[in-house]
Scaffold this active site. Structure first.
Site, PDB file in Angstrom:
ATOM      1  N   GLU A   1     -26.326  45.253 -25.148  1.00 48.73           N
ATOM      2  CA  GLU A   1     -27.162  46.400 -24.779  1.00 48.73           C
ATOM      3  C   GLU A   1     -28.286  46.635 -25.777  1.00 48.73           C
ATOM      4  O   GLU A   1     -29.409  46.981 -25.384  1.00 48.73           O
ATOM      5  CB  GLU A   1     -26.309  47.665 -24.631  1.00 48.73           C
ATOM      6  CG  GLU A   1     -25.416  47.679 -23.380  1.00 48.73           C
ATOM      7  CD  GLU A   1     -24.134  46.860 -23.507  1.00 48.73           C
ATOM      8  OE1 GLU A   1     -23.843  46.351 -24.617  1.00 48.73           O
ATOM      9  OE2 GLU A   1     -23.403  46.726 -22.511  1.00 48.73           O
TER      10      GLU A   1
ATOM     11  N   LYS B   1      -9.329  32.666 -14.801  1.00 49.74           N
ATOM     12  CA  LYS B   1      -9.339  34.065 -14.371  1.00 49.74           C
ATOM     13  C   LYS B   1      -8.858  34.132 -12.920  1.00 49.74           C
ATOM     14  O   LYS B   1      -9.278  33.317 -12.106  1.00 49.74           O
ATOM     15  CB  LYS B   1     -10.778  34.579 -14.504  1.00 49.74           C
ATOM     16  CG  LYS B   1     -10.934  36.056 -14.664  1.00 49.74           C
ATOM     17  CD  LYS B   1     -12.336  36.410 -15.135  1.00 49.74           C
ATOM     18  CE  LYS B   1     -12.531  37.907 -15.154  1.00 49.74           C
ATOM     19  NZ  LYS B   1     -13.773  38.314 -15.800  1.00 49.74           N
TER      20      LYS B   1
ATOM     21  N   ARG C   1     -24.494  52.232 -26.995  1.00 45.28           N
ATOM     22  CA  ARG C   1     -24.666  51.134 -27.948  1.00 45.28           C
ATOM     23  C   ARG C   1     -26.106  50.994 -28.442  1.00 45.28           C
ATOM     24  O   ARG C   1     -26.355  50.455 -29.509  1.00 45.28           O
ATOM     25  CB  ARG C   1     -24.329  49.806 -27.251  1.00 45.28           C
ATOM     26  CG  ARG C   1     -22.892  49.442 -27.195  1.00 45.28           C
ATOM     27  CD  ARG C   1     -22.461  48.903 -28.535  1.00 45.28           C
ATOM     28  NE  ARG C   1     -21.023  48.798 -28.591  1.00 45.28           N
ATOM     29  CZ  ARG C   1     -20.324  47.757 -28.150  1.00 45.28           C
ATOM     30  NH1 ARG C   1     -20.947  46.726 -27.632  1.00 45.28           N
ATOM     31  NH2 ARG C   1     -19.019  47.753 -28.248  1.00 45.28           N
TER      32      ARG C   1
HETATM   33  C1  LIG Z   1     -20.516  47.232 -24.272  1.00 51.54           C
HETATM   34  C2  LIG Z   1     -19.988  46.852 -22.914  1.00 51.54           C
HETATM   35  N1  LIG Z   1     -20.844  46.427 -21.960  1.00 51.54           N
HETATM   36  C3  LIG Z   1     -20.369  46.091 -20.737  1.00 51.54           C
HETATM   37  C4  LIG Z   1     -19.043  46.167 -20.461  1.00 51.54           C
HETATM   38  C5  LIG Z   1     -18.526  45.852 -19.056  1.00 51.54           C
HETATM   39  N2  LIG Z   1     -17.582  44.746 -19.089  1.00 51.54           N
HETATM   40  C6  LIG Z   1     -16.257  44.934 -19.035  1.00 51.54           C
HETATM   41  S1  LIG Z   1     -15.387  43.529 -19.089  1.00 51.54           S
HETATM   42  C7  LIG Z   1     -16.795  42.601 -19.104  1.00 51.54           C
HETATM   43  C8  LIG Z   1     -16.711  41.106 -19.112  1.00 51.54           C
HETATM   44  C9  LIG Z   1     -15.751  40.633 -20.120  1.00 51.54           C
HETATM   45  O1  LIG Z   1     -15.716  39.247 -20.075  1.00 51.54           O
HETATM   46  P1  LIG Z   1     -14.778  38.482 -21.078  1.00 51.54           P
HETATM   47  O2  LIG Z   1     -14.843  39.140 -22.430  1.00 51.54           O
HETATM   48  O3  LIG Z   1     -15.132  37.053 -21.025  1.00 51.54           O
HETATM   49  O4  LIG Z   1     -13.328  38.762 -20.512  1.00 51.54           O
HETATM   50  P2  LIG Z   1     -12.706  38.348 -19.104  1.00 51.54           P
HETATM   51  O5  LIG Z   1     -12.817  39.560 -18.224  1.00 51.54           O
HETATM   52  O6  LIG Z   1     -13.485  37.197 -18.561  1.00 51.54           O
HETATM   53  O7  LIG Z   1     -11.304  38.011 -19.421  1.00 51.54           O
HETATM   54  C10 LIG Z   1     -17.923  43.421 -19.104  1.00 51.54           C
HETATM   55  C11 LIG Z   1     -19.310  42.935 -19.087  1.00 51.54           C
HETATM   56  C12 LIG Z   1     -18.196  46.614 -21.488  1.00 51.54           C
HETATM   57  N3  LIG Z   1     -16.892  46.760 -21.309  1.00 51.54           N
HETATM   58  N4  LIG Z   1     -18.694  46.940 -22.695  1.00 51.54           N
END
Ligand SMILES: Cc1ncc(C[n+]2csc(CCOP(=O)(O)OP(=O)(O)O)c2C)c(N)n1
Length: 629
Positions: A364, A280, A392
Site C-alpha cells: 500500500e 491452495k 499502512r
Molecule cells: C496490508 C494488507 N493488504 C491486503 C490484504 C488482503 N489480503 C489478505 S490475504 C491476501 C493474500 C495473501 O496471500 P499469501 O500471503 O500468499 O497467502 P495465501 O492466501 O496465498 O495462503 C491479501 C492480499 C491484507 N490482509 N493486508
C-alpha cells in the site's frame, strides 16, 4: 467429523499419531473445513492448502512454549482445530464465536494476532530477540505466504534478521497465489523454481526416498537433491544474501518430510528459511478451479461450491464501472490496486483499460508513492484501497501526495464496520487519519449515484481527495444517466427543520431520516442533511442551523473520536456556537467481529440511542410548540 479428528483436543494428541494416521487426519480436517465453512463462510482455499504444514508444525514443535507467527493469519483454521478449539470451530466468524484470524485473547497458542499482511517476520524477529535477551530456548517460527513477500515490511525484516539473532525459522508457504495471482518480480522468482522440470524430477525422487526409508539419510539425500536444484536455479540466492540459510523447496503436503525437516531445522544455529510448496484449495475441486473466489467467501454448497447469486450491485462494482467510463473520457485516469483487484472491483476495469491498470502487490505504501509519481507527470491516479489497508500508507499520503498537492484520488472501499472479519478489517479510522491532513478533500456518498458524482468531482480537483464507501450492496436508487459535478464543500439539505439538525454521513443518512420521522411524530421539526463533504465541511450550513436549532445530531460509521461528529463540534466551536452535538458512532475501543446490525445495537450506533440523547436537549422546544398550539 472423522474418527481421528474427534480425538484431537490439543497438540499433544497430534504427537501421539503415526505418519500414516497424520495423513488420514489431514483428510478428515479437509472435509471438516469444507463442511463447516460451507455454512459459516471463511478463508477456505488458504486453509485447505496448509493442513499438512500445520500438522507437521504441531508435531515437530511445542506451542505455546514455541511460537508460531502466522502472516495475515487467515490460514490458522487447522491451527485452531488442533489447539483446543475443535468443538467451537463451527462458531468461526459467527457472533460471539471464534475469530477468523489469530487472536491473542482467544487462545494461548495464538501468540500473535494479525489480519494485515507482511507483519510476521518482523514480529517473529522481535520475539526471537526477546528470547535471546531473556536467555530462553523456545523456537520462533514465522509462517508467511508468497504474496507476503511482495510487501516491503517482509524485506525490512529480512534485512535485519541475521544481524539480530541466529535462531529464527521462516517458513515461506508458496502456493503462487495472493488473492488473485501473485504479481511482480518476487512472484516470478519463486515461480521459476516451482516450474523447473529438472527440479521437479529431483524433487519427486527425493520425496519417494523419504517416504520409503524415512530418517536422516533420506533427509540428506533430499537436501542433496535440493542443493543441486538450488545451485542451478537460484544463482543469486536471495535469502542467503540476507544471511538466512535457505532450504527447499519441499513438498508442503508431505508430512514425514515436513516433520523431518523441522526437526532438523530446530537445531541449526543460523536463521533459516524453509520454502514449502503447497496447493491452495487442495482437496476441493471448486476451490482449485476458482482460486480467487475460494480465497475467502460466504456460505456455499459443500458439494458443488455454488454460492448464492449476488443480486444487487455492490459499491465496489459501481465504483469500477464508473471508473471505466471516467477513464474512457479522460486519458489521464489510471487505476491502482494493492493486490485487491477482486475485492475493489478493479478486475472489471482491467479489460477495458489494460494499460492503465496497475496491481502493485500487497504494497500500500508503494501504491501511494507510485500514484504520487504518476500524478507529478500529469496523470490522475485513482488508488482503490480498503479503508483498513490504507492505514499502512498514512505517511506517503501526508508527505508525498498532500504536501506536494498532487491530485491522487483514494477510493476507500469497506469504510465502516466490516462485520464478520472483525477488528483487523473494520474501516473505522479513515476520517480521523485523513481529515487533519491539509489539502485533503474527504467525501462520503449517501448512495451509489452520489458515489459516481463524487468520483467525477474528485477527478477535477487540483489536489488530493478521498471517498469512503461501505462494504456490500448499494442502496438501489435510480441512477442519473451521467454523473454530475458537485459543489465542493456543500452539503445537501434533504429536509428543512428548525428544532434539530440531523446529519447522516454516507449511507448513515438512512438513520438520520428515521430519527427525523420519529422526532416529527413527537412534534419536533427536524432538518435532515446529507453532509457529502467531511472536509471541507459546509460551515455556512452549520452556521445557519446553529442560529435556529436546539441540537445537532451526527451519524457516522466510524469511531466518534476524531470522526465526522468531532469535525462538526469543532467547526461549531470555531463559529462561536454552543449548540450541543449528539454524536452517534463507534466508541473508543476495538469492535469485535459479528453481524453489523447486532453490533450497532450493542454499541449504540442506532436511532434509538440518538433519540434518547437528543430528546432532553429538545424538551424546552416542545413546551414552546405545545404552548403555541
Ligand atoms: C496490508 C494488507 N493488504 C491486503 C490484504 C488482503 N489480503 C489478505 S490475504 C491476501 C493474500 C495473501 O496471500 P499469501 O500471503 O500468499 O497467502 P495465501 O492466501 O496465498 O495462503 C491479501 C492480499 C491484507 N490482509 N493486508
Amino acid at each position: 467429523m472423522g474418527a481421528l479428528l474427534e480425538t484431537i483436543n490439543s497438540p499433544a494428541d497430534v504427537k501421539r499419531l503415526s505418519f500414516a494416521e497424520l495423513a488420514e487426519l489431514a483428510e478428515e480436517i479437509r472435509s471438516f473445513l469444507i463442511q463447516t465453512l460451507s455454512k459459516t463462510g471463511g478463508h477456505l482455499g488458504p486453509n485447505l492448502g496448509v493442513v499438512e504444514l500445520t500438522l507437521a508444525l504441531h508435531y515437530a514443535f511445542n506451542t505455546p512454549e514455541d511460537r508460531f507467527i502466522w502472516d495475515v493469519s487467515h490460514q490458522v483454521y487447522t491451527h485452531k482445530i488442533l489447539t483446543g478449539r475443535r468443538e467451537r470451530f463451527a462458531t468461526i466468524r459467527q457472533p460471539g464465536g471464534l475469530n477468523g484470524f489469530a487472536l491473542r485473547t482467544e487462545c494461548e497458542h495464538d501468540c500473535y494476532g494479525a489480519g494485515h499482511a507482511g507483519t510476521a517476520l518482523s514480529a517473529a524477529l522481535g520475539m526471537a530477540v526477546a528470547r535471546d535477551l531473556a536467555g530462553g530456548n523456545e523456537n520462533v517460527i514465522a509462517i508467511a505466504g508468497d504474496a507476503a513477500f511482495t510487501n516491503g515490511i517482509s524485506f525490512e525484516a529480512l534485512n535485519n534478521i541475521a544481524e539480530q539473532t541466529n535462531r529464527l525459522i521462516v517458513v515461506l508457504n508458496d502456493n503462487e497465489w495472493s488473492i488473485d495471482r501473485n504479481v511482480g518480480a518476487i512472484a516470478r522468482y519463486f515461480h521459476r523454481v516451482v516450474t523447473n522440470e529438472h527440479y521437479q524430477s529431483l524433487h519427486k525422487s527425493a520425496s519417494r526416498i523419504v517416504q520409503k526409508i524415512g530418517g536422516k539419510t533420506a533427509l540428506n539425500v533430499m537436501r542433496r537433491a535440493e542443493e543441486a536444484a538450488k545451485g542451478m536455479l537460484w544463482p543469486s540466492m536471495l535469502f542467503e544474501e540476507f544471511g538466512l540459510q535457505y532450504f527447499g523447496p519441499i513438498d508442503g503436503h508431505n508430512i514425514p518430510l515436513l516433520v523431518e525437516t523441522f526437526q532438523f531445522l530446530k537445531n541449526i544455529d543460523r536463521p533459516v528459511l524453509l520454502h514449502v510448496l503447497t496447493q491452495k484449495g487442495r482437496g476441493f475441486q471448486p476451490a482449485l478451479d476458482g482460486q480467487k473466489k475460494f480465497h475467502g467467501l460466504g456460505p456455499y454448497d459443500p458439494e458443488t461450491g455454488q454460492t448464492k447469486p449476488a443480486g444487487q450491485l455492490t459499491y465496489s462494482e459501481v465504483f469500477a464501472n464508473t471508473l471505466v467510463e471516467l477513464a474512457r473520457r479522460d486519458e489521464r485516469v489510471v487505476a491502482i490496486t494493492a493486490a485487491m483487484p477482486n475485492g475493489t472491483g478493479l478486475d472489471l476495469f482491467r479489460p477495458h483499460h489494460p494499460r492503465r491498470y496497475f496491481d502493485v502487490g500487497i504494497a500500500e505504501e508503494h501504491a501511494v508513492l507510485f500514484a504520487a509519481g504518476m500524478a507529478t507527470q500529469g496523470f490522475r491516479p485513482v488508488c482503490a484501497i480498503y479503508s483498513t489497508f490504507l492505514q499502512r500508507a498514512f505517511d506517503p499520503i501526508v508527505h508525498d501526495v498532500a504536501l506536494q498537492k498532487l491530485p491522487v484520488l483514494f477510493c476507500m472501499d469497506r469504510a465502516g464496520l466490516s462485520g464478520d472479519d472483525g477488528p483487523t478489517h473494520h474501516g473505522l479510522f479513515d476520517i480521523a487519519y485523513l481529515r487533519g491532513i491539509p489539502e485533503m478533500t474527504l467525501m462520503a456518498p449517501k448512495d451509489e449515484d452520489e458515489l459516481a458524482d463524487m468520483m467525477k468531482t474528485a477527478l477535477t480537483l487540483p489536489g488530493p481527495s478521498a471517498i469512503r464507501y461501505p462494504r456490500g450492496t448499494v442502496a438501489g436508487v435510480t441512477r442519473k444517466p451521467e454523473p454530475q459535478l458537485l459543489e465542493v464543500g456543500k452539503a445537501e439539505v434533504l429536509a428543512e427543520g428548525s428544532d434539530v439538525a440531523i446529519l447522516g454521513l454516507g449511507p448513515m443518512i438512512g438513520l438520520a431520516e428515521e430519527l427525523a420521522r420519529r422526532l416529527g411524530r413527537d412534534g419536533y421539526s427536524a432538518a435532515v442533511i446529507n453532509p457529502r463533504f467531511v472536509k471541507p465541511l459546509d460551515r455556512e450550513m452549520l452556521d445557519r442551523y446553529a442560529q435556529r436549532v436546539a441540537a445537532f445530531v451526527t451519524f457516522e460509521d466510524h469511531v466518534k473520536m476524531g470522526g465526522f461528529g468531532s469535525a462538526v463540534a469543532e467547526a461549531l466551536q470555531d463559529l462561536g456556537s454552543s449548540v450541543p452535538v449528539v454524536r452517534i458512532g463507534w466508541p473508543d475501543r476495538f469492535i469485535e467481529h459479528g453481524k453489523v446490525d447486532a453490533l450497532r445495537l450493542k454499541y449504540g450506533v442506532t436511532v434509538e440511542e440518538a433519540e434518547t440523547q437528543v430528546l432532553p436537549l429538545l424538551a424546552h422546544r416542545k413546551r414552546r410548540t405545545l404552548v403555541a398550539s
